[in-house]
Design an enzyme around this catalytic site. Structure first.
Site, PDB file in Angstrom:
ATOM      1  N   HIS A  23      -1.365  -0.839   0.831  1.00 38.02           N
ATOM      2  CA  HIS A  23      -2.416   0.033   1.622  1.00 38.02           C
ATOM      3  C   HIS A  23      -2.236   1.605   1.985  1.00 38.02           C
ATOM      4  O   HIS A  23      -2.252   1.193   3.084  1.00 38.02           O
ATOM      5  CB  HIS A  23      -3.970  -0.797   1.731  1.00 38.02           C
ATOM      6  CG  HIS A  23      -4.487  -1.625   1.485  1.00 38.02           C
ATOM      7  ND1 HIS A  23      -5.400  -2.387   1.638  1.00 38.02           N
ATOM      8  CD2 HIS A  23      -4.631  -2.115   0.230  1.00 38.02           C
ATOM      9  CE1 HIS A  23      -5.344  -3.469   1.181  1.00 38.02           C
ATOM     10  NE2 HIS A  23      -5.567  -3.346   0.248  1.00 38.02           N
ATOM     11  N   MET A  27      -5.054  -6.834   6.585  1.00 32.38           N
ATOM     12  CA  MET A  27      -6.695  -7.262   7.641  1.00 32.38           C
ATOM     13  C   MET A  27      -7.073  -6.566   6.217  1.00 32.38           C
ATOM     14  O   MET A  27      -6.910  -6.636   5.076  1.00 32.38           O
ATOM     15  CB  MET A  27      -6.834  -5.721   7.894  1.00 32.38           C
ATOM     16  CG  MET A  27      -8.923  -5.945   8.758  1.00 32.38           C
ATOM     17  SD  MET A  27      -8.141  -6.729  10.507  1.00 32.38           S
ATOM     18  CE  MET A  27     -10.131  -6.413  10.652  1.00 32.38           C
ATOM     19  N   ASP A  87      -8.315  -8.532   0.503  1.00 30.82           N
ATOM     20  CA  ASP A  87      -7.529  -8.223  -0.703  1.00 30.82           C
ATOM     21  C   ASP A  87      -6.771  -9.007  -1.470  1.00 30.82           C
ATOM     22  O   ASP A  87      -5.720  -9.410  -0.104  1.00 30.82           O
ATOM     23  CB  ASP A  87      -7.065  -6.600  -0.010  1.00 30.82           C
ATOM     24  CG  ASP A  87      -6.721  -5.701  -2.614  1.00 30.82           C
ATOM     25  OD1 ASP A  87      -7.381  -6.437  -2.964  1.00 30.82           O
ATOM     26  OD2 ASP A  87      -6.724  -4.866  -2.598  1.00 30.82           O
TER      27      ASP A  87
END
Length: 360
Positions: free
Chosen positions: A204, A297, A300
């Site tokens: 990410h 976090m 996903d």
């Protein structure tokens, strides 16, 4: 998770643009779990406000008058500041280089600064998410200090002949990570030898920054690491990283696997999303898939691991004790789809052992 009975996360917004400060503040104010306690237009003013307001998190621009954000961040890092940092950097190659240096200096998260093509509204859905991720990461590292980065093991130290790719090999390695993942990848990937089945990575990170990360990793590994491009052959001995702002998926063709990049809507506030890569691997490579979920976090990747589990692939997750944020791995564990939890320093060995168990 935060509840109405827990203190709100206190945020200080640092940016030389009054409009950006206002927009970030208004965006974060929409989240009841976050309180913006102040603003500053440069680091010198911020120093006083950090002392007085005691924020948990700061959002930090990189280009400011009197002192740039990177210099300030390095000073904070040298003083072992307890404040978590979310860097908001310009979407340029130069900005990405600075953002990468910012992560080296202790920033927990990097987001793309709004420019002429994007507004702060584009950040609204994920800004509070990343503030919470940075806060969680800082809280964990305060209680579990991490040693300076070194590769987990050297390539020569880890070897398993059965893990190497052969002609017609259908095995595929897919990796997902978020908060703390850039450092985790810098530990894992250089410790892997040449000649493995192809590796696809979703981390990410914003557009442009993904290229800087790939280029940095490529200097550390004995095999090629680069950003993926759309509709290219996925070859053994290569590691392809999803470009920021694009989902990366794998599809089949007559000769093996190819990439597919899309800009379909974000999943879990993220584009790229780990779930889309993992589910496409389950559909395309089936029981030949090895999935690894590193620190991050949120959740996903958990549903993608469920899909891989159902088709007979192997799932490894990073152990809680080495995660910067034990969110994504925990979500997969809670689904009951993880074959093994592995400390980061042991992940290269576990990866090669799992590859040797997969059908070719």
């Amino acid at each position: 998770m935060w509840t109405g009975t827990t203190p709100r996360i206190k945020v200080l917004v640092i940016d030389d643009s009054a409009l950006v400060r206002k927009n970030i503040t208004e965006t974060l104010a929409l989240d009841p779990e976050i309180e913006v306690v102040g603003m500053a237009n440069d680091p010198l003013i911020a120093m006083d406000k950090v002392e007085r307001l005691q924020p948990d998190v700061i959002t930090l621009d990189m280009e400011m008058p009197r002192m740039d954000g990177l210099t300030y961040l390095r000073q904070m890092h040298a003083k072992r500041s307890p404040v978590a940092v979310v860097v908001i950097s310009s979407l340029t190659p130069q900005g990405s280089s600075v953002a990468l240096a910012a992560m080296d200096a202790g920033a927990s998260e990097v987001l793309a600064k709004p420019d002429g093509n994007t507004s702060i509204g584009a950040l609204a859905a994920k800004l509070s998410f990343h503030v919470k991720a940075a806060y969680a990461a800082k809280q964990r590292t305060r209680h579990h200090p991490k040693a300076p980065f070194t590769p987990a093991v050297r390539p020569a130290q880890v070897s398993h002949p059965a893990s190497h790719a052969k002609p017609g090999d259908r095995r595929l390695i897919v990796i997902g990570a978020s908060t703390g993942g850039v450092e985790a990848l810098r530990s894992l990937l250089p410790a892997l030898p040449q000649g493995l089945p192809p590796i696809l990575v979703v981390q990410h990170i914003p557009a442009f920054f993904s290229k800087a990360v790939a280029e940095r990793l490529n200097t550390l590994t004995p095999y090629e690491v680069r950003e993926a491009v759309n509709d290219e052959a996925i070859l053994p001995g290569e590691c392809l990283i999803a470009p920021g702002n694009h989902h990366l998926m794998v599809v089949a063709d007559a000769h093996g696997y190819r990439t597919r990049l899309t800009q379909s809507p974000p999943v879990h506030h993220c584009r790229p999303a780990v779930d889309l890569l993992f589910r496409s691997a389950a559909q395309t490579a089936g029981a030949h898939t090895l999935a690894i979920l590193l620190t991050g976090m949120g959740s996903d990747g958990a549903l993608g691991m469920h899909a891989i589990h159902q088709v007979g692939g192997i799932n490894l997750t990073e152990h809680e004790d080495s995660c910067v944020v034990y969110g994504m791995p925990r979500a997969a564990v809670n689904l009951g789809v993880v074959d093994k939890l592995v400390m980061l320093e042991q992940m290269p060995k576990a990866l090669l052992e799992a590859l040797a168990e997969l059908p070719t």
